[in-house]
Design an enzyme around this catalytic site. Structure first.
Site, mmCIF file in Angstrom:
data_model
loop_
_atom_site.group_PDB
_atom_site.id
_atom_site.type_symbol
_atom_site.label_atom_id
_atom_site.label_comp_id
_atom_site.label_asym_id
_atom_site.label_seq_id
_atom_site.Cartn_x
_atom_site.Cartn_y
_atom_site.Cartn_z
ATOM 1 N N GLU A 31 74.298 16.759 18.952
ATOM 2 C CA GLU A 31 72.971 17.323 19.292
ATOM 3 C C GLU A 31 72.520 16.584 20.537
ATOM 4 O O GLU A 31 72.273 15.381 20.484
ATOM 5 C CB GLU A 31 71.973 17.080 18.148
ATOM 6 C CG GLU A 31 72.366 17.699 16.822
ATOM 7 C CD GLU A 31 72.131 19.200 16.775
ATOM 8 O OE1 GLU A 31 71.745 19.793 17.806
ATOM 9 O OE2 GLU A 31 72.355 19.783 15.704
ATOM 10 N N CYS A 40 63.493 15.942 22.606
ATOM 11 C CA CYS A 40 64.589 16.774 23.122
ATOM 12 C C CYS A 40 64.145 18.199 23.397
ATOM 13 O O CYS A 40 64.644 18.841 24.314
ATOM 14 C CB CYS A 40 65.760 16.751 22.150
ATOM 15 S SG CYS A 40 65.277 17.194 20.488
#
Ligand code: NAD
Length: 453
Positions: free
Chosen positions: A227, A261
């Site tokens: 990720e 993020c």
């Protein structure tokens, strides 16, 4: 014994220390995890879930104390730190039920054969995590790995070792020996762990580290979930509720000082509403309170460290030198604190338009048409989240369907409903987790078949 000292980014004071794990000890740690795995698997889902629930609910019950540690170690406002600590146990039972359903054996029959599809643990899983959500990110990797019957070695970020240790300790205190262990250190320890005899690496962090992990894991064909970073766009259509859009942009560009993020890094606004949207965002930006996260009313704390601060300020300075206009902020930065900044006149050649910023900066580009907005928003190698604000729900949904990110929000943040995957497209993600398919990525699928009688 070498110590890793953790400093408060708001004050520069030490918060605490941990012992760095000598890389030479990592093979023995992996061997202990491997030895502990069969018994952990044999307990069965229900017993594992019982222990995991107890551990996570106990962590949540300490949310005030752990939230303060999060704020002291990485800087986010105390309310956000407490919210993160509370999230460790919130909904854990439902989450574990969802995992049990995803991993239950399935019977599949055709005219001749009776097959059972099993989802078995892989064995030993390394969880390598970043600092921006220093307890939630470990939990996102560690919990599904353990629930599936793997044992886990957590390597928390070297920026937030105390948070990583506190989370892991909450599990270590409740689970059988060596089901969870911690390796402390930086990239040396991370590299050694990836190269060691683990079966899987669940990683959250930067794209560069993700690439490195994928290369090193390829030798042993180890399973990986990566990720990684993003450069999330937001599109504001002409019929959008501009107040709501600006409120979202301010929140999602500045929360956690932009160190998220899925934070909004690029805003494309239709020309007809660009001026009003910009006015609203500038106003909200000026009213955003920057302070030590422990102070009442702090909305934006310090950057996690001087390197991250310098990276963000260098992008802003370079953009301004190339013709970007500072519409709010841009000055008054001090120590590790960056004043939330709105930039206009962003062009594609600027680093701030292409590379992850990870700071409290809102970059506005006025676009002539919806087509241009979609094209420019998708013009990135990243693909984590994207957001579209518009008044006509059907039309806005059609625009959203043309976004190439993994998670797209309409008039809200990108993350989906409970039970949906957390997924990055293109260079933001390699594999994914959460949801039925995500939980299965922590397992090996096996099919056992006999003739039908
Ligand atoms: P990072 O890649 O620098 O570090 C992450 C972890 O990897 C740390 O524990 C670090 O010690 C370790 N590491 C570093 N080099 C390694 C190597 N060669 N091999 C193995 N491990 C290694 O990332 P960071 O600065 O801690 O975190 C910020 C990044 O994380 C941003 O890019 C952000 O977008 C990303 N992020 C992504 C998500 C998501 O869900 N996609 C969530 C949070 C953060």
């Amino acid at each position: 014994m070498t110590l890793l000292i953790s400093y408060n980014p708001a004050t520069g004071d030490p918060v605490g220390e941990v012992e760095i794990t000598p890389s030479s000890e990592i093979p023995d740690i992996v061997a202990l995890a491997r030895a502990a795995q069969p018994a952990w698997q044999a307990l069965g889902h229900e017993a594992r879930a019982e222990l995991l629930t107890r551990a996570h609910e106990a962590l949540s019950a300490r949310a005030d104390e752990l939230g303060r540690l999060i704020t002291e170690e990485m800087g986010k406002p105390l309310a956000d730190g407490i919210g993160e600590a509370r999230s460790l146990g919130a909904g854990v039972r439902e989450h574990l039920n969802e995992i049990a359903e995803a991993l239950a054996p399935e019977v599949v029959e055709d005219g001749r054969l009776h097959s059972v599809v099993y989802h078995d643990p892989l064995g030993v899983c390394a969880a390598i995590t970043p600092w921006n959500f220093p307890m939630a990110m470990p939990q996102w990797m560690v919990l599904p790995a353990l629930a599936a019957g793997n044992t886990v070695i957590l390597k928390p970020s070297e920026e937030t070792p105390l948070c990583g240790q506190a989370y892991a300790q909450g599990l270590i205190d409740v689970l059988p020996s060596n089901v969870v262990q911690v390796v402390h250190g930086a990239d040396d320890q991370g590299k050694t762990l990836v190269e060691s005899d683990v079966d899987m690496i669940a990683f959250t962090g930067s794209r560069e580290t993700g690439r490195h992990i994928l290369r090193s894991a390829s030798g042993g064909l180890k399973r990986v979930i990566l990720e990684m970073g993003g450069k999330d766009p937001m599109i504001v259509l002409e019929d959008a509720d501009l107040e709501e859009a600006a409120k979202f942009a301010a929140w999602n560009s500045y929360r956690n000082a932009g160190q998220v993020c899925v934070s909004t890094e690029r805003i494309f606004v239709l020309a007809g509403v660009a001026e009003r949207f910009t006015e609203l965002l500038v106003e909200m930006t000026k009213n955003t309170r920057v302070a030590n996260g422990l102070e009442d009313g702090a909305q934006v704390g310090p950057m996690v460290n001087a390197t991250q601060r310098d990276h963000v300020l260098a992008q802003v300075e370079e953009a301004v030198a190339q013709g970007a206009e500072v519409l709010a902020g841009g000055e008054g930065h001090h120590d590790n604190f960056i004043m939330p900044t709105v930039l206009g006149g962003i062009t594609e050649d600027m680093a701030i338009a292409r590379e992850e910023t990870f700071g409290p900066v809102a970059c506005i580009t006025s676009v002539a048409s919806e087509e241009e907005a979609i094209e420019r928003a998708n013009d990135t190698p990243f693909g984590l989240g994207a957001v579209v604000f518009g008044g006509d729900v059907e039309h806005t949904a059609r625009v959203a369907r043309r976004m190439t990110a993994g998670m797209i929000g309409i008039n809200r943040a990108a993350a989906g409903a409970e039970g949906t995957p957390w997924v990055g497209a293109r260079q933001s993600g390699y594999g994914f987790h959460r949801s039925r398919d995500g939980h299965r990525q922590f397992t090996q699928t096996r099919v056992v078949t006999r003739p039908r009688v």
